[in-house]
Design a protein around this motif. Structure first.
Motif, PDB file in Angstrom:
ATOM      1  N   LEU A 148      39.950  34.546 -36.835  1.00  0.00           N
ATOM      2  CA  LEU A 148      39.686  34.578 -35.398  1.00  0.00           C
ATOM      3  C   LEU A 148      39.073  33.266 -34.907  1.00  0.00           C
ATOM      4  CD1 LEU A 148      38.395  38.235 -35.037  1.00  0.00           C
ATOM      5  CD2 LEU A 148      40.337  37.245 -33.802  1.00  0.00           C
ATOM      6  N   GLU A 149      38.190  32.696 -35.712  1.00  0.00           N
ATOM      7  CA  GLU A 149      37.616  31.404 -35.331  1.00  0.00           C
ATOM      8  C   GLU A 149      38.711  30.349 -35.226  1.00  0.00           C
ATOM      9  OE1 GLU A 149      32.970  31.119 -36.711  1.00  0.00           O
ATOM     10  OE2 GLU A 149      34.496  30.449 -38.128  1.00  0.00           O
ATOM     11  N   ALA A 150      39.629  30.371 -36.189  1.00  0.00           N
ATOM     12  CA  ALA A 150      40.733  29.403 -36.168  1.00  0.00           C
ATOM     13  C   ALA A 150      41.599  29.599 -34.932  1.00  0.00           C
ATOM     14  CB  ALA A 150      41.574  29.551 -37.435  1.00  0.00           C
ATOM     15  N   GLN A 151      41.947  30.838 -34.654  1.00  0.00           N
ATOM     16  CA  GLN A 151      42.793  31.129 -33.501  1.00  0.00           C
ATOM     17  C   GLN A 151      42.120  30.725 -32.199  1.00  0.00           C
ATOM     18  OE1 GLN A 151      44.077  35.248 -33.123  1.00  0.00           O
ATOM     19  NE2 GLN A 151      44.026  35.032 -30.907  1.00  0.00           N
ATOM     20  N   LYS A 152      40.850  31.087 -32.034  1.00  0.00           N
ATOM     21  CA  LYS A 152      40.146  30.797 -30.794  1.00  0.00           C
ATOM     22  C   LYS A 152      39.868  29.297 -30.636  1.00  0.00           C
ATOM     23  CE  LYS A 152      37.088  33.787 -29.281  1.00  0.00           C
ATOM     24  NZ  LYS A 152      35.928  34.709 -29.188  1.00  0.00           N
ATOM     25  N   LEU A 153      39.620  28.619 -31.761  1.00  0.00           N
ATOM     26  CA  LEU A 153      39.434  27.176 -31.708  1.00  0.00           C
ATOM     27  C   LEU A 153      40.726  26.501 -31.244  1.00  0.00           C
ATOM     28  CD1 LEU A 153      37.945  24.526 -32.227  1.00  0.00           C
ATOM     29  CD2 LEU A 153      38.614  24.716 -34.655  1.00  0.00           C
ATOM     30  N   ALA A 154      41.848  26.928 -31.817  1.00  0.00           N
ATOM     31  CA  ALA A 154      43.137  26.357 -31.425  1.00  0.00           C
ATOM     32  C   ALA A 154      43.398  26.593 -29.938  1.00  0.00           C
ATOM     33  CB  ALA A 154      44.261  26.955 -32.272  1.00  0.00           C
ATOM     34  N   GLU A 155      43.112  27.801 -29.470  1.00  0.00           N
ATOM     35  CA  GLU A 155      43.313  28.114 -28.058  1.00  0.00           C
ATOM     36  C   GLU A 155      42.411  27.258 -27.180  1.00  0.00           C
ATOM     37  OE1 GLU A 155      42.598  32.278 -27.915  1.00  0.00           O
ATOM     38  OE2 GLU A 155      44.611  32.831 -28.611  1.00  0.00           O
ATOM     39  N   LYS A 156      41.175  27.034 -27.610  1.00  0.00           N
ATOM     40  CA  LYS A 156      40.231  26.213 -26.843  1.00  0.00           C
ATOM     41  C   LYS A 156      40.738  24.771 -26.741  1.00  0.00           C
ATOM     42  CE  LYS A 156      36.108  25.708 -24.869  1.00  0.00           C
ATOM     43  NZ  LYS A 156      34.846  25.896 -25.626  1.00  0.00           N
ATOM     44  N   LEU A 157      41.419  24.330 -27.802  1.00  0.00           N
ATOM     45  CA  LEU A 157      41.948  22.965 -27.828  1.00  0.00           C
ATOM     46  C   LEU A 157      43.323  22.863 -27.170  1.00  0.00           C
ATOM     47  CD1 LEU A 157      40.995  22.056 -31.517  1.00  0.00           C
ATOM     48  CD2 LEU A 157      39.851  21.264 -29.432  1.00  0.00           C
ATOM     49  N   GLY A 158      43.873  24.011 -26.748  1.00  0.00           N
ATOM     50  CA  GLY A 158      45.190  24.021 -26.115  1.00  0.00           C
ATOM     51  C   GLY A 158      46.313  23.753 -27.090  1.00  0.00           C
ATOM     52  N   THR A 159      46.143  24.235 -28.334  1.00  0.00           N
ATOM     53  CA  THR A 159      47.147  23.985 -29.369  1.00  0.00           C
ATOM     54  C   THR A 159      47.255  25.205 -30.261  1.00  0.00           C
ATOM     55  OG1 THR A 159      47.806  22.401 -31.089  1.00  0.00           O
ATOM     56  CG2 THR A 159      45.456  22.900 -30.921  1.00  0.00           C
ATOM     57  N   ASP A 160      47.799  25.051 -31.470  1.00  0.00           N
ATOM     58  CA  ASP A 160      47.779  26.132 -32.450  1.00  0.00           C
ATOM     59  C   ASP A 160      47.412  25.560 -33.809  1.00  0.00           C
ATOM     60  OD1 ASP A 160      50.214  25.413 -34.007  1.00  0.00           O
ATOM     61  OD2 ASP A 160      51.266  25.941 -32.164  1.00  0.00           O
ATOM     62  N   THR A 161      47.255  26.431 -34.804  1.00  0.00           N
ATOM     63  CA  THR A 161      46.712  25.994 -36.091  1.00  0.00           C
ATOM     64  C   THR A 161      47.660  25.114 -36.897  1.00  0.00           C
ATOM     65  OG1 THR A 161      47.476  28.045 -37.149  1.00  0.00           O
ATOM     66  CG2 THR A 161      45.230  28.018 -36.280  1.00  0.00           C
ATOM     67  N   SER A 162      48.879  24.952 -36.450  1.00  0.00           N
ATOM     68  CA  SER A 162      49.821  24.101 -37.174  1.00  0.00           C
ATOM     69  C   SER A 162      49.867  22.678 -36.625  1.00  0.00           C
ATOM     70  CB  SER A 162      51.228  24.708 -37.133  1.00  0.00           C
ATOM     71  OG  SER A 162      51.745  24.661 -35.807  1.00  0.00           O
ATOM     72  N   GLN A 163      49.188  22.443 -35.512  1.00  0.00           N
ATOM     73  CA  GLN A 163      49.306  21.166 -34.817  1.00  0.00           C
ATOM     74  C   GLN A 163      48.181  20.190 -35.177  1.00  0.00           C
ATOM     75  OE1 GLN A 163      52.057  20.384 -32.961  1.00  0.00           O
ATOM     76  NE2 GLN A 163      52.720  22.363 -33.807  1.00  0.00           N
ATOM     77  N   PRO A 164      48.453  18.876 -35.062  1.00  0.00           N
ATOM     78  CA  PRO A 164      47.466  17.855 -35.437  1.00  0.00           C
ATOM     79  C   PRO A 164      46.126  17.985 -34.725  1.00  0.00           C
ATOM     80  CG  PRO A 164      49.622  16.848 -35.156  1.00  0.00           C
ATOM     81  CD  PRO A 164      49.757  18.274 -34.692  1.00  0.00           C
TER      82      PRO A 164
END
Length: 215
Positions: A148-164
């Motif tokens: 969940l931390e990974a998912q929410k962090l990615a969303e906060k950054l406007g990206t997903d966990t596969s992106q740079p």
């Protein structure tokens, strides 16, 4: 929920990589420590306890000796995989904190409930996480918090966990925490936020059958 599950599986798969167990002899620059993260030691004893949790859970699920030996063979890299996960957990948590991301107990329970429904029950979910990702039942909620931390962090950054952009945030957190691994477990690649194997003259690889090969 399908997107959440894909994210969970993606990150778990990234955390759980493959490499053989290790023993060491000779000089040790990190006496008693498997890693130092943010000035805090992850001791060899703590690492061994985590590995024991997985092995005990595997034994409980697979009581047949032959099948248990097969399970061990498939997870022969468990010690280093586990350390990777323990370090990455702290790195991700720091990156989430830096971004102002938090995860509540309710969110973890909701995610677990949805995954249990998809898997066919709590026991089925626990077995899946153990067999596929090396996560024992008692650590499942911890792992879901990580997802969940990974998912929410990615969303906060406007990206997903596969992106740079996501991995750049983890790289920055790795740098802040000054991650330092005991050489017997490899090194920590700050740019990739990942453990990397190293060849050292005093380290011997230990196979699932107990034979040793000089590294």
């Amino acid at each position: 929920m399908h997107r959440r599950r894909r994210t969970a599986l993606l990150l778990s798969a990234a955390i759980v990589a493959a490499a053989p167990l290790l023993t060491a002899c000779g000089n040790d620059a990190h006496p008693g420590a498997a890693a130092v993260v943010g000035g805090q030691r992850i001791t060899v004893s703590q690492l061994e306890n985590r590995v024991s949790e997985v092995r005990e859970a595997q034994r409980a699920v697979v009581p047949d000796e032959a099948q248990y030996e097969q399970a061990i063979a498939k997870t022969g890299s468990l010690t280093r995989d586990t350390l990777h996960g323990m370090v990455l957990d702290q790195v991700l948590h720091r990156a989430a904190q830096d971004a102002g991301v938090t995860v509540s107990r309710k969110e973890i329970q909701e995610m677990r409930g949805a995954l249990e429904e998809q898997a066919g029950g709590a026991e089925a979910l626990e077995t899946t996480w153990l067999q596929q990702y090396g996560v024992p039942p008692e650590r499942l909620d911890e792992n879901l918090r990580l997802q969940l931390e990974a998912q929410k962090l990615a969303e906060k950054l406007g990206t997903d966990t596969s992106q740079p952009a996501f991995w750049t945030a983890l790289s920055q957190a790795s740098d802040e925490l000054n991650v330092d691994l005991n050489p017997r477990y490899g090194t920590w690649d700050v740019e990739k936020s990942s453990r990397v194997d190293t060849k050292t003259p005093w380290v011997r690889e230990v196979t699932a059958t107990g034979t040793q090969d000089t590294a």
